[in-house]
Design a protein around this motif. Structure first.
Motif, PDB file in Angstrom:
ATOM      1  N   ASP A  19     -23.868  25.507 -11.531  1.00 58.90           N
ATOM      2  CA  ASP A  19     -23.916  26.859 -10.983  1.00 58.90           C
ATOM      3  C   ASP A  19     -22.531  27.494 -10.926  1.00 58.90           C
ATOM      4  OD1 ASP A  19     -26.648  26.559 -10.727  1.00 58.90           O
ATOM      5  OD2 ASP A  19     -26.582  26.112  -8.573  1.00 58.90           O
ATOM      6  N   LEU A  20     -21.516  26.708 -10.630  1.00 59.60           N
ATOM      7  CA  LEU A  20     -20.145  27.218 -10.620  1.00 59.60           C
ATOM      8  C   LEU A  20     -19.737  27.690 -12.015  1.00 59.60           C
ATOM      9  CD1 LEU A  20     -17.483  27.710  -9.103  1.00 59.60           C
ATOM     10  CD2 LEU A  20     -16.846  25.346  -9.703  1.00 59.60           C
ATOM     11  N   TYR A  21     -20.001  26.865 -13.027  1.00 60.17           N
ATOM     12  CA  TYR A  21     -19.707  27.261 -14.405  1.00 60.17           C
ATOM     13  C   TYR A  21     -20.454  28.552 -14.768  1.00 60.17           C
ATOM     14  CZ  TYR A  21     -17.893  22.477 -15.287  1.00 60.17           C
ATOM     15  OH  TYR A  21     -17.190  21.289 -15.271  1.00 60.17           O
ATOM     16  N   ALA A  22     -21.702  28.643 -14.322  1.00 59.89           N
ATOM     17  CA  ALA A  22     -22.504  29.830 -14.624  1.00 59.89           C
ATOM     18  C   ALA A  22     -21.899  31.081 -13.995  1.00 59.89           C
ATOM     19  CB  ALA A  22     -23.946  29.632 -14.142  1.00 59.89           C
ATOM     20  N   VAL A  23     -21.438  30.970 -12.773  1.00 52.59           N
ATOM     21  CA  VAL A  23     -20.798  32.116 -12.109  1.00 52.59           C
ATOM     22  C   VAL A  23     -19.551  32.522 -12.883  1.00 52.59           C
ATOM     23  CG1 VAL A  23     -19.534  32.822 -10.031  1.00 52.59           C
ATOM     24  CG2 VAL A  23     -21.740  31.647  -9.814  1.00 52.59           C
ATOM     25  N   TRP A  24     -18.728  31.555 -13.246  1.00 48.97           N
ATOM     26  CA  TRP A  24     -17.494  31.834 -13.985  1.00 48.97           C
ATOM     27  C   TRP A  24     -17.790  32.569 -15.293  1.00 48.97           C
ATOM     28  CZ3 TRP A  24     -14.835  26.364 -13.779  1.00 48.97           C
ATOM     29  CH2 TRP A  24     -14.338  26.140 -12.482  1.00 48.97           C
ATOM     30  N   LEU A  25     -18.752  32.055 -16.036  1.00 52.09           N
ATOM     31  CA  LEU A  25     -19.019  32.581 -17.378  1.00 52.09           C
ATOM     32  C   LEU A  25     -19.857  33.853 -17.370  1.00 52.09           C
ATOM     33  CD1 LEU A  25     -19.629  29.194 -19.213  1.00 52.09           C
ATOM     34  CD2 LEU A  25     -17.625  30.689 -19.416  1.00 52.09           C
ATOM     35  N   SER A  26     -20.649  34.052 -16.328  1.00 46.03           N
ATOM     36  CA  SER A  26     -21.544  35.214 -16.308  1.00 46.03           C
ATOM     37  C   SER A  26     -20.788  36.538 -16.191  1.00 46.03           C
ATOM     38  CB  SER A  26     -22.574  35.088 -15.193  1.00 46.03           C
ATOM     39  OG  SER A  26     -21.938  35.127 -13.930  1.00 46.03           O
ATOM     40  N   ASP A  96     -17.744  20.672 -31.065  1.00 43.77           N
ATOM     41  CA  ASP A  96     -16.729  21.604 -31.538  1.00 43.77           C
ATOM     42  C   ASP A  96     -15.476  21.590 -30.677  1.00 43.77           C
ATOM     43  OD1 ASP A  96     -18.241  22.977 -33.765  1.00 43.77           O
ATOM     44  OD2 ASP A  96     -19.623  23.261 -32.100  1.00 43.77           O
ATOM     45  N   ASP A  97     -15.611  21.170 -29.433  1.00 44.18           N
ATOM     46  CA  ASP A  97     -14.457  21.060 -28.545  1.00 44.18           C
ATOM     47  C   ASP A  97     -14.808  20.065 -27.448  1.00 44.18           C
ATOM     48  OD1 ASP A  97     -11.932  21.512 -27.441  1.00 44.18           O
ATOM     49  OD2 ASP A  97     -12.100  23.688 -27.658  1.00 44.18           O
ATOM     50  N   TYR A  98     -13.778  19.591 -26.739  1.00 47.36           N
ATOM     51  CA  TYR A  98     -13.961  18.546 -25.735  1.00 47.36           C
ATOM     52  C   TYR A  98     -12.986  18.833 -24.607  1.00 47.36           C
ATOM     53  CZ  TYR A  98     -14.936  13.691 -24.218  1.00 47.36           C
ATOM     54  OH  TYR A  98     -15.355  12.561 -23.549  1.00 47.36           O
ATOM     55  N   ALA A  99     -13.474  18.901 -23.388  1.00 45.56           N
ATOM     56  CA  ALA A  99     -12.615  19.110 -22.227  1.00 45.56           C
ATOM     57  C   ALA A  99     -12.958  18.062 -21.170  1.00 45.56           C
ATOM     58  CB  ALA A  99     -12.819  20.510 -21.657  1.00 45.56           C
ATOM     59  N   VAL A 100     -11.919  17.540 -20.529  1.00 46.52           N
ATOM     60  CA  VAL A 100     -12.099  16.527 -19.490  1.00 46.52           C
ATOM     61  C   VAL A 100     -12.052  17.216 -18.129  1.00 46.52           C
ATOM     62  CG1 VAL A 100     -11.184  14.399 -18.479  1.00 46.52           C
ATOM     63  CG2 VAL A 100     -11.108  14.733 -20.957  1.00 46.52           C
ATOM     64  N   LYS A 101     -13.071  16.946 -17.323  1.00 46.19           N
ATOM     65  CA  LYS A 101     -13.147  17.490 -15.971  1.00 46.19           C
ATOM     66  C   LYS A 101     -12.017  16.907 -15.125  1.00 46.19           C
ATOM     67  CE  LYS A 101     -18.203  17.697 -15.964  1.00 46.19           C
ATOM     68  NZ  LYS A 101     -19.399  17.061 -15.397  1.00 46.19           N
ATOM     69  N   PRO A 102     -11.565  17.649 -14.165  1.00 44.72           N
ATOM     70  CA  PRO A 102     -12.015  18.974 -13.758  1.00 44.72           C
ATOM     71  C   PRO A 102     -11.428  20.055 -14.656  1.00 44.72           C
ATOM     72  CG  PRO A 102     -10.247  18.256 -12.318  1.00 44.72           C
ATOM     73  CD  PRO A 102     -10.521  17.123 -13.275  1.00 44.72           C
ATOM     74  N   ASP A 106     -10.203  29.508 -15.605  1.00 43.80           N
ATOM     75  CA  ASP A 106      -9.466  29.986 -16.776  1.00 43.80           C
ATOM     76  C   ASP A 106      -9.661  29.068 -17.983  1.00 43.80           C
ATOM     77  OD1 ASP A 106      -8.555  32.172 -15.359  1.00 43.80           O
ATOM     78  OD2 ASP A 106      -6.577  31.299 -14.942  1.00 43.80           O
ATOM     79  N   ASP A 107      -9.649  27.750 -17.733  1.00 44.25           N
ATOM     80  CA  ASP A 107      -9.867  26.798 -18.824  1.00 44.25           C
ATOM     81  C   ASP A 107     -11.252  26.976 -19.440  1.00 44.25           C
ATOM     82  OD1 ASP A 107      -7.357  25.660 -18.429  1.00 44.25           O
ATOM     83  OD2 ASP A 107      -8.147  23.998 -17.208  1.00 44.25           O
ATOM     84  N   MET A 108     -12.253  27.180 -18.582  1.00 45.61           N
ATOM     85  CA  MET A 108     -13.626  27.332 -19.067  1.00 45.61           C
ATOM     86  C   MET A 108     -13.763  28.614 -19.889  1.00 45.61           C
ATOM     87  SD  MET A 108     -16.673  26.106 -19.357  1.00 45.61           S
ATOM     88  CE  MET A 108     -16.858  24.818 -18.129  1.00 45.61           C
ATOM     89  N   LEU A 109     -13.207  29.701 -19.377  1.00 46.23           N
ATOM     90  CA  LEU A 109     -13.278  30.969 -20.108  1.00 46.23           C
ATOM     91  C   LEU A 109     -12.537  30.882 -21.437  1.00 46.23           C
ATOM     92  CD1 LEU A 109     -12.849  33.449 -17.130  1.00 46.23           C
ATOM     93  CD2 LEU A 109     -14.886  33.189 -18.567  1.00 46.23           C
ATOM     94  N   THR A 176      -2.458  30.070 -32.851  1.00 39.22           N
ATOM     95  CA  THR A 176      -1.677  30.327 -31.637  1.00 39.22           C
ATOM     96  C   THR A 176      -2.381  29.721 -30.435  1.00 39.22           C
ATOM     97  OG1 THR A 176      -0.806  32.378 -32.575  1.00 39.22           O
ATOM     98  CG2 THR A 176      -0.699  32.154 -30.174  1.00 39.22           C
ATOM     99  N   GLN A 177      -3.699  29.900 -30.342  1.00 37.46           N
ATOM    100  CA  GLN A 177      -4.453  29.315 -29.225  1.00 37.46           C
ATOM    101  C   GLN A 177      -4.312  27.788 -29.231  1.00 37.46           C
ATOM    102  OE1 GLN A 177      -8.426  30.763 -29.891  1.00 37.46           O
ATOM    103  NE2 GLN A 177      -8.016  32.743 -28.922  1.00 37.46           N
ATOM    104  N   GLN A 178      -4.397  27.190 -30.409  1.00 38.31           N
ATOM    105  CA  GLN A 178      -4.270  25.733 -30.519  1.00 38.31           C
ATOM    106  C   GLN A 178      -2.872  25.275 -30.117  1.00 38.31           C
ATOM    107  OE1 GLN A 178      -6.793  23.531 -31.044  1.00 38.31           O
ATOM    108  NE2 GLN A 178      -5.269  22.031 -30.502  1.00 38.31           N
ATOM    109  N   ALA A 179      -1.845  26.026 -30.523  1.00 35.92           N
ATOM    110  CA  ALA A 179      -0.483  25.674 -30.171  1.00 35.92           C
ATOM    111  C   ALA A 179      -0.285  25.689 -28.659  1.00 35.92           C
ATOM    112  CB  ALA A 179       0.500  26.631 -30.847  1.00 35.92           C
ATOM    113  N   PHE A 180      -0.861  26.724 -27.977  1.00 41.87           N
ATOM    114  CA  PHE A 180      -0.759  26.781 -26.529  1.00 41.87           C
ATOM    115  C   PHE A 180      -1.541  25.651 -25.883  1.00 41.87           C
ATOM    116  CE2 PHE A 180       0.429  31.338 -27.093  1.00 41.87           C
ATOM    117  CZ  PHE A 180       1.666  31.238 -26.463  1.00 41.87           C
ATOM    118  N   LYS A 181      -2.680  25.321 -26.464  1.00 42.43           N
ATOM    119  CA  LYS A 181      -3.496  24.224 -25.933  1.00 42.43           C
ATOM    120  C   LYS A 181      -2.736  22.893 -26.046  1.00 42.43           C
ATOM    121  CE  LYS A 181      -8.162  22.388 -26.326  1.00 42.43           C
ATOM    122  NZ  LYS A 181      -9.412  22.463 -27.063  1.00 42.43           N
TER     123      LYS A 181
END
Length: 183
Positions: A19-26, A96-102, A106-109, A176-181
């Motif tokens: 639900d938190l992710y949904a609020v962020w992305l909505s 296509d991508d992989y992120a480790v919680k938490p 901003d990271d999710m967006l 550029t996005q990848q370089a910042f990542k």
């Protein structure tokens, strides 16, 4: 909600986190939530642009959901967002991508935005190849005078140049996005 708004499916067995992710992305996307693997498989279809997928769920692991999505040939981008640190087993997974919680808001967006950018980049590259193929075929079969005098061919050249510029721009943005990542 706009009909061209990108659709996101969040697959997460922890309801509060889903639900938190949904609020962020909505705030920017049309969002649906599946609170587990079984529900995800009933909701997942071609209409979704991105799936945020937990890797470790009790009823079925995320990698099996991912496999079913890929086997169904849905064109959605999939990001694994999980507490599982990546290991060599990720080499077998078609995410296509992989992120480790938490992950932060901003990271999710940024994650979802990057996946959508890659989708538009792929569409542009495909269009560029289509136009390039037409150009090559005509140049193989027609002489320079015929090509120079044909308005449709000249429009093709202009469109190809414009799309090539867009592809170059998108590639630069993605790099550029990848370089910042990576930082």
């Amino acid at each position: 909600m706009s009909s061209d708004q990108k659709k996101i499916l969040i697959v997460e067995d922890e309801p509060e986190l889903a639900d938190l992710y949904a609020v962020w992305l909505s705030t920017e996307y049309s969002v649906d939530v599946a609170y587990g693997a079984k529900e995800a498989m009933t909701k997942a279809d071609e209409s979704f642009d991105v799936m945020i997928l937990d890797r470790r769920m009790p009823e079925q692991p995320g990698r099996k959901v991912l496999r079913k999505v890929r086997d169904a040939e849905y064109q959605m981008r999939v990001a694994m967002v999980t507490a599982v640190e990546p290991d060599f087993d990720i080499l077998e997974m078609e995410f296509d991508d992989y992120a480790v919680k938490p992950v932060s808001r901003d990271d999710m967006l940024e994650l979802v935005s990057g996946l959508i950018d890659r989708e538009s980049y792929t569409e542009l590259v495909n269009k560029m190849y289509q136009l390039s193929e037409k150009k090559a075929l005509l140049e193989e079969r027609k002489n320079q005078r015929e090509l120079s005098n044909n308005d449709e061919y000249q429009q093709l050249i202009e469109e190809l140049d414009a799309i090539t510029d867009q592809v170059d721009q998108k590639a630069g943005q993605i790099n550029t996005q990848q370089a910042f990542k990576d930082l």
